[in-house]
Design a protein around this motif. Structure first.
Motif, PDB file in Angstrom:
ATOM      1  N   LEU A   1       0.862  -1.188   0.000  1.00 54.78           N
ATOM      2  CA  LEU A   1       0.000   0.000   0.000  1.00 54.78           C
ATOM      3  C   LEU A   1       0.898   1.238   0.000  1.00 54.78           C
ATOM      4  O   LEU A   1       1.631   1.479   0.949  1.00 54.78           O
ATOM      5  N   ASP A   2       0.849   2.008  -1.087  1.00 57.11           N
ATOM      6  CA  ASP A   2       1.754   3.153  -1.253  1.00 57.11           C
ATOM      7  C   ASP A   2       1.527   4.201  -0.163  1.00 57.11           C
ATOM      8  O   ASP A   2       0.391   4.576   0.137  1.00 57.11           O
ATOM      9  N   ASP A   3       2.643   4.678   0.408  1.00 56.68           N
ATOM     10  CA  ASP A   3       2.609   5.784   1.386  1.00 56.68           C
ATOM     11  C   ASP A   3       1.614   5.513   2.516  1.00 56.68           C
ATOM     12  O   ASP A   3       0.887   6.400   2.965  1.00 56.68           O
ATOM     13  N   PHE A   4       1.622   4.271   3.000  1.00 53.96           N
ATOM     14  CA  PHE A   4       0.703   3.903   4.078  1.00 53.96           C
ATOM     15  C   PHE A   4       0.952   4.729   5.334  1.00 53.96           C
ATOM     16  O   PHE A   4       0.024   5.062   6.079  1.00 53.96           O
ATOM     17  N   LYS A   5       2.211   5.083   5.574  1.00 56.61           N
ATOM     18  CA  LYS A   5       2.543   5.864   6.767  1.00 56.61           C
ATOM     19  C   LYS A   5       1.825   7.216   6.771  1.00 56.61           C
ATOM     20  O   LYS A   5       1.451   7.732   7.824  1.00 56.61           O
ATOM     21  N   LEU A   6       1.609   7.775   5.576  1.00 58.70           N
ATOM     22  CA  LEU A   6       0.905   9.058   5.504  1.00 58.70           C
ATOM     23  C   LEU A   6      -0.534   8.931   6.015  1.00 58.70           C
ATOM     24  O   LEU A   6      -1.043   9.828   6.688  1.00 58.70           O
ATOM     25  N   ILE A   7      -1.184   7.828   5.665  1.00 59.46           N
ATOM     26  CA  ILE A   7      -2.558   7.625   6.148  1.00 59.46           C
ATOM     27  C   ILE A   7      -2.566   7.559   7.668  1.00 59.46           C
ATOM     28  O   ILE A   7      -3.404   8.170   8.336  1.00 59.46           O
ATOM     29  N   ASN A   8      -1.611   6.805   8.250  1.00 64.79           N
ATOM     30  CA  ASN A   8      -1.523   6.724   9.707  1.00 64.79           C
ATOM     31  C   ASN A   8      -1.223   8.082  10.322  1.00 64.79           C
ATOM     32  O   ASN A   8      -1.812   8.470  11.336  1.00 64.79           O
ATOM     33  N   ASP A   9      -0.283   8.810   9.715  1.00 66.08           N
ATOM     34  CA  ASP A   9       0.135  10.093  10.295  1.00 66.08           C
ATOM     35  C   ASP A   9      -0.948  11.159  10.184  1.00 66.08           C
ATOM     36  O   ASP A   9      -1.135  11.970  11.094  1.00 66.08           O
TER      37      ASP A   9
ATOM     38  N   VAL B   1      -6.478   4.246  13.417  1.00 64.62           N
ATOM     39  CA  VAL B   1      -7.782   3.625  13.137  1.00 64.62           C
ATOM     40  C   VAL B   1      -8.062   3.662  11.638  1.00 64.62           C
ATOM     41  O   VAL B   1      -8.509   2.671  11.050  1.00 64.62           O
ATOM     42  N   ALA B   2      -7.779   4.790  11.009  1.00 68.16           N
ATOM     43  CA  ALA B   2      -7.939   4.886   9.553  1.00 68.16           C
ATOM     44  C   ALA B   2      -6.967   3.952   8.844  1.00 68.16           C
ATOM     45  O   ALA B   2      -7.317   3.333   7.829  1.00 68.16           O
ATOM     46  N   GLY B   3      -5.750   3.831   9.383  1.00 63.59           N
ATOM     47  CA  GLY B   3      -4.781   2.907   8.791  1.00 63.59           C
ATOM     48  C   GLY B   3      -5.277   1.474   8.831  1.00 63.59           C
ATOM     49  O   GLY B   3      -5.149   0.723   7.846  1.00 63.59           O
ATOM     50  N   ASP B   4      -5.874   1.069   9.962  1.00 60.88           N
ATOM     51  CA  ASP B   4      -6.445  -0.280  10.057  1.00 60.88           C
ATOM     52  C   ASP B   4      -7.581  -0.468   9.063  1.00 60.88           C
ATOM     53  O   ASP B   4      -7.717  -1.534   8.439  1.00 60.88           O
ATOM     54  N   LEU B   5      -8.415   0.564   8.890  1.00 59.08           N
ATOM     55  CA  LEU B   5      -9.507   0.477   7.916  1.00 59.08           C
ATOM     56  C   LEU B   5      -8.975   0.332   6.493  1.00 59.08           C
ATOM     57  O   LEU B   5      -9.561  -0.383   5.669  1.00 59.08           O
ATOM     58  N   ALA B   6      -7.860   1.009   6.207  1.00 61.24           N
ATOM     59  CA  ALA B   6      -7.246   0.889   4.883  1.00 61.24           C
ATOM     60  C   ALA B   6      -6.795  -0.552   4.636  1.00 61.24           C
ATOM     61  O   ALA B   6      -7.007  -1.105   3.544  1.00 61.24           O
ATOM     62  N   LEU B   7      -6.190  -1.172   5.646  1.00 60.68           N
ATOM     63  CA  LEU B   7      -5.734  -2.560   5.498  1.00 60.68           C
ATOM     64  C   LEU B   7      -6.915  -3.515   5.325  1.00 60.68           C
ATOM     65  O   LEU B   7      -6.862  -4.445   4.505  1.00 60.68           O
ATOM     66  N   LYS B   8      -7.990  -3.282   6.080  1.00 57.38           N
ATOM     67  CA  LYS B   8      -9.182  -4.118   5.932  1.00 57.38           C
ATOM     68  C   LYS B   8      -9.800  -3.925   4.548  1.00 57.38           C
ATOM     69  O   LYS B   8     -10.220  -4.896   3.907  1.00 57.38           O
ATOM     70  N   ASN B   9      -9.860  -2.675   4.110  1.00 59.05           N
ATOM     71  CA  ASN B   9     -10.418  -2.378   2.792  1.00 59.05           C
ATOM     72  C   ASN B   9      -9.620  -3.071   1.693  1.00 59.05           C
ATOM     73  O   ASN B   9     -10.185  -3.638   0.758  1.00 59.05           O
ATOM     74  N   LEU B  10      -8.292  -3.032   1.827  1.00 58.44           N
ATOM     75  CA  LEU B  10      -7.439  -3.675   0.824  1.00 58.44           C
ATOM     76  C   LEU B  10      -7.628  -5.184   0.831  1.00 58.44           C
ATOM     77  O   LEU B  10      -7.699  -5.816  -0.230  1.00 58.44           O
ATOM     78  N   SER B  11      -7.727  -5.803   2.022  1.00 58.96           N
ATOM     79  CA  SER B  11      -7.907  -7.257   2.083  1.00 58.96           C
ATOM     80  C   SER B  11      -9.230  -7.674   1.432  1.00 58.96           C
ATOM     81  O   SER B  11      -9.291  -8.686   0.722  1.00 58.96           O
ATOM     82  N   GLU B  12     -10.295  -6.882   1.670  1.00 59.74           N
ATOM     83  CA  GLU B  12     -11.589  -7.189   1.039  1.00 59.74           C
ATOM     84  C   GLU B  12     -11.511  -7.006  -0.475  1.00 59.74           C
ATOM     85  O   GLU B  12     -12.082  -7.791  -1.238  1.00 59.74           O
ATOM     86  N   PHE B  13     -10.794  -5.970  -0.898  1.00 58.39           N
ATOM     87  CA  PHE B  13     -10.619  -5.741  -2.338  1.00 58.39           C
ATOM     88  C   PHE B  13      -9.889  -6.923  -2.992  1.00 58.39           C
ATOM     89  O   PHE B  13     -10.265  -7.377  -4.085  1.00 58.39           O
TER      90      PHE B  13
ATOM     91  N   GLY C   1       7.452  30.145  -4.729  1.00 55.63           N
ATOM     92  CA  GLY C   1       6.370  29.266  -4.309  1.00 55.63           C
ATOM     93  C   GLY C   1       5.736  28.506  -5.447  1.00 55.63           C
ATOM     94  O   GLY C   1       5.775  28.930  -6.602  1.00 55.63           O
ATOM     95  N   ARG C   2       5.146  27.378  -5.094  1.00 53.71           N
ATOM     96  CA  ARG C   2       4.381  26.591  -6.076  1.00 53.71           C
ATOM     97  C   ARG C   2       3.131  26.063  -5.392  1.00 53.71           C
ATOM     98  O   ARG C   2       3.198  25.445  -4.323  1.00 53.71           O
ATOM     99  N   LEU C   3       1.972  26.301  -6.010  1.00 46.69           N
ATOM    100  CA  LEU C   3       0.692  25.797  -5.512  1.00 46.69           C
ATOM    101  C   LEU C   3       0.393  24.451  -6.171  1.00 46.69           C
ATOM    102  O   LEU C   3       0.389  24.342  -7.391  1.00 46.69           O
ATOM    103  N   VAL C   4       0.159  23.416  -5.339  1.00 47.44           N
ATOM    104  CA  VAL C   4      -0.177  22.087  -5.864  1.00 47.44           C
ATOM    105  C   VAL C   4      -1.363  21.540  -5.072  1.00 47.44           C
ATOM    106  O   VAL C   4      -1.673  22.010  -3.972  1.00 47.44           O
ATOM    107  N   HIS C   5      -1.990  20.533  -5.639  1.00 47.44           N
ATOM    108  CA  HIS C   5      -3.109  19.887  -4.945  1.00 47.44           C
ATOM    109  C   HIS C   5      -2.647  18.544  -4.403  1.00 47.44           C
ATOM    110  O   HIS C   5      -2.106  17.715  -5.136  1.00 47.44           O
ATOM    111  N   ASP C   6      -2.856  18.347  -3.102  1.00 45.56           N
ATOM    112  CA  ASP C   6      -2.493  17.095  -2.434  1.00 45.56           C
ATOM    113  C   ASP C   6      -3.767  16.340  -2.083  1.00 45.56           C
ATOM    114  O   ASP C   6      -4.740  16.938  -1.614  1.00 45.56           O
ATOM    115  N   GLN C   7      -3.760  15.009  -2.293  1.00 44.66           N
ATOM    116  CA  GLN C   7      -4.981  14.237  -2.082  1.00 44.66           C
ATOM    117  C   GLN C   7      -5.387  14.168  -0.618  1.00 44.66           C
ATOM    118  O   GLN C   7      -6.546  13.892  -0.290  1.00 44.66           O
ATOM    119  N   HIS C   8      -4.431  14.416   0.301  1.00 45.08           N
ATOM    120  CA  HIS C   8      -4.761  14.370   1.718  1.00 45.08           C
ATOM    121  C   HIS C   8      -5.012  15.750   2.319  1.00 45.08           C
ATOM    122  O   HIS C   8      -5.884  15.914   3.174  1.00 45.08           O
TER     123      HIS C   8
END
Length: 573
Positions: free
Chosen positions: A301-309, A314-326, A541-548
């Motif tokens: 799972l790419d950049d999983f640490k970002l989801i946890n951070d 709890v969201a990280g655990d949900l991501a792992l469960k979601n991936l296992s079901e997928f 400066g540079r303006l970018v869009h981040d998914q998180h």
């Protein structure tokens, strides 16, 4: 008359003989089945104890081995950063101390660290360096002559183990706090030779005995009931009932063994196989004559640490469960396991590598989402796949090839699936070792990230920016700036600066509407440091869009005065 009385007496004797025979038979059966059930109960209890004990040993060994691995990893990283021995020791000590005092293990288990001073043993051979239970015992001088509650010498045993093999298990006894009864404790220890640290994790075995007693108590009513029925009913009915209860007992035993098997080989979070269970099933597939070809993929799972951070564990655990079901939905007939952390494995049997490769390369690149607290969180996957026996010669090489292919995918930019090629065995994994801190520290100037909304909240600042503002550390910098970009700009310049930035961004959107939400700005302004100094700076400066985080600004800030006289252009310019 005499003949009739004789025959009647003979018949009575025959009946009495038959009754006595039946009674003896029932008693014998009672004893046989009673002994048989007793043997089964005892054997089941013994097997249960050994299974749990093995599982507990695996937990202890894994905990100590992981801690040693993390100590070595941190030590090597700090060495590469040019830290001194004292600095390295201090950081390794602090991180280990924090883990020793926070980690808990089954059976009231905990970790502690002894530092060996004299490998010859005797009084003062070691010092209790870290110990959470109680922490007041830290600094205690240890002796190999010390005996436990059973008269054994655990410190001598520990020293002998680390001197001979570097690691191993041993038992010792201590007195329980409530009743002073000796309690048996299982301990695994391993030596870190560089610091002469003996890292140990121990847990008491009373919980296994208690579980065993509960199992015996649960089974006893079935045994007693069976034996009572054996005494009451006839021999045939007794045998039938005994067989019935034996079948019931075996069914319950199989259920309990299945539960223990699930505990040992299933991942409790996702319900799929863990590493041990996956390896066991893989070996059975490799040795199955009906299995002609296996194609497997390691998925990360790419950049999983970002989801946890960002969202929490709890969201990280949900991501792992979601991936296992997928994965279950995508590969319904495959062997699926979680091999550790955010890494999963899928193994497909008896399909061509080309067919499996097409499936992997179709499934892996797609973006996945799951919901958490009314938020839709997106994540992507990387994968590396290989085949057996068309590529790998055995299961170990099969796993290695999948692992190498996965790292090739991650080095290639992630969000893709790659098929193992020979060159991948030479991939240097240290290329993945750079993190945000490494890169931010190595940047030639002050660097800042902040949210492009009304709050303009600061998300990150490197050490150069903190030094530019003459602050003591990151927390001091956030306190001084109130965690907002507005407090970075000199107050009299703020309105003009924000207008200039906004105008440039809007103009960029007009000039480059297809730039995928990435727009640049350049602005000069003043800053006031914590000590009151006013400094002229240039902001790139540079303006970018981040998914998180949504829209964010990435900014380089340069001290204008330091640039003067330093920029030298070639004569050809």
């Amino acid at each position: 008359m005499k003949s009739e009385k004789y025959n009647e007496s003979k018949d009575k004797k025959s009946v009495y003989k038959d009754i006595i025979t039946i009674i003896i038979t029932i008693i014998v059966l009672y004893l046989v089945f009673g002994i048989g059930f007793g043997v089964l109960v005892r054997q089941n209890s013994k097997n249960l104890y050994n299974i749990i004990l093995k599982s507990d040993k695996d937990v202890l060994k894994t905990a100590v081995d992981n801690r040693l691995r993390k100590i070595n990893s941190k030590r090597n990283l700090l060495k590469k950063q040019g830290k001194t021995k004292d600095e390295i020791y201090s950081e390794v000590y602090d991180s280990t101390y924090e883990k020793v005092h926070s980690l808990k293990y089954p059976g009231d288990g905990y970790m502690w660290v002894n530092e060996i001073k004299d490998y010859n043993g005797g009084d003062g051979y070691a010092v209790r360096l870290m110990h959470p239970n109680p922490a007041s015992s830290e600094g205690l001088v240890l002796s190999t002559r010390t005996t436990d509650a059973a008269g054994n010498r655990p410190y001598q045993k520990e020293l002998d183990i680390v001197k001979k093999s570097g690691s191993g298990f041993y038992m010792y006894y201590y007195k329980a706090y409530k009743n002073d009864k000796p309690v048996k404790k299982l301990t695994y220890c391993a030596l870190d030779k560089e610091y002469n640290w003996v890292i140990c994790v121990g847990m008491n075995l009373s919980s296994i005995r208690q579980y065993d007693a509960l199992q015996r108590k649960a089974i006893k009513p079935y045994v007693d009931r069976t034996l009572i029925i054996l005494v009451i009913v006839c021999m045939c009915l007794t045998i039938i009932i005994a067989l019935y209860f034996s079948k019931q007992y075996n069914r319950k035993l199989l259920q309990k063994n299945k539960k223990l098997d699930d505990l040992a080989y299933k991942d409790p979070l996702t319900g799929i196989y863990n590493r041990g269970g996956l390896n066991r099933r893989l070996e059975s597939l490799v040795n199955d004559e009906k299995v002609i070809e296996l194609t497997g993929i390691f998925i990360d799972l790419d950049d999983f640490k970002l989801i946890n951070d960002i969202y929490g564990h709890v969201a990280g655990d949900l991501a792992l469960k979601n991936l296992s079901e997928f994965l279950r939905r995508s590969f319904p007939d495959a062997l699926i396991g979680r091999t550790g952390g955010d890494e999963f494995c899928v193994i497909i049997s008896n399909k061509s590598p080309e067919e499996c490769g097409e499936l992997f390369e179709k499934v892996i690149p797609g973006e996945k989402t799951f919901s958490y607290e009314d938020k839709s969180i997106r994540y992507t996957l990387s994968g590396g796949y290989a085949s057996y026996p068309s590529q790998a010669r055995d299961s170990a090489e099969f796993i290695t090839m999948m692992d190498n292919a996965l790292y090739a995918a991650k080095l290639g930019g992630k969000h893709t699936a790659k098929h193992y090629q020979d060159y991948m065995s030479n991939i240097r994994r240290d290329q993945l070792g750079f993190n945000v801190s490494n890169m931010a520290y190595g940047m030639p100037g002050a660097f800042l990230i902040y949210k492009a909304d009304e709050s303009e909240k600061i998300l990150f600042a490197n050490d150069h920016l903190i030094d530019l503002f003459e602050c003591d550390n990151y927390d001091d910098f956030l306190d001084y700036t109130q965690s907002s970009f507005r407090r970075i700009v000199y107050n009299e310049d703020l309105d003009k600066v924000e207008k200039s930035i906004n105008d440039q961004i809007e103009q960029g959107k007009i000039n480059s509407p297809s730039s995928q939400n990435s727009y640049e700005d350049y602005v000069a302004y003043r800053i006031r440091t914590k000590t009151g100094n006013v400094i002229n700076v240039i902001d790139f400066g540079r303006l970018v869009h981040d998914q998180h985080y949504g829209d964010v600004f990435y900014v380089f800030i340069v001290d204008v005065d330091k640039l003067k006289g330093r920029i030298i252009f070639p004569k050809s310019c």
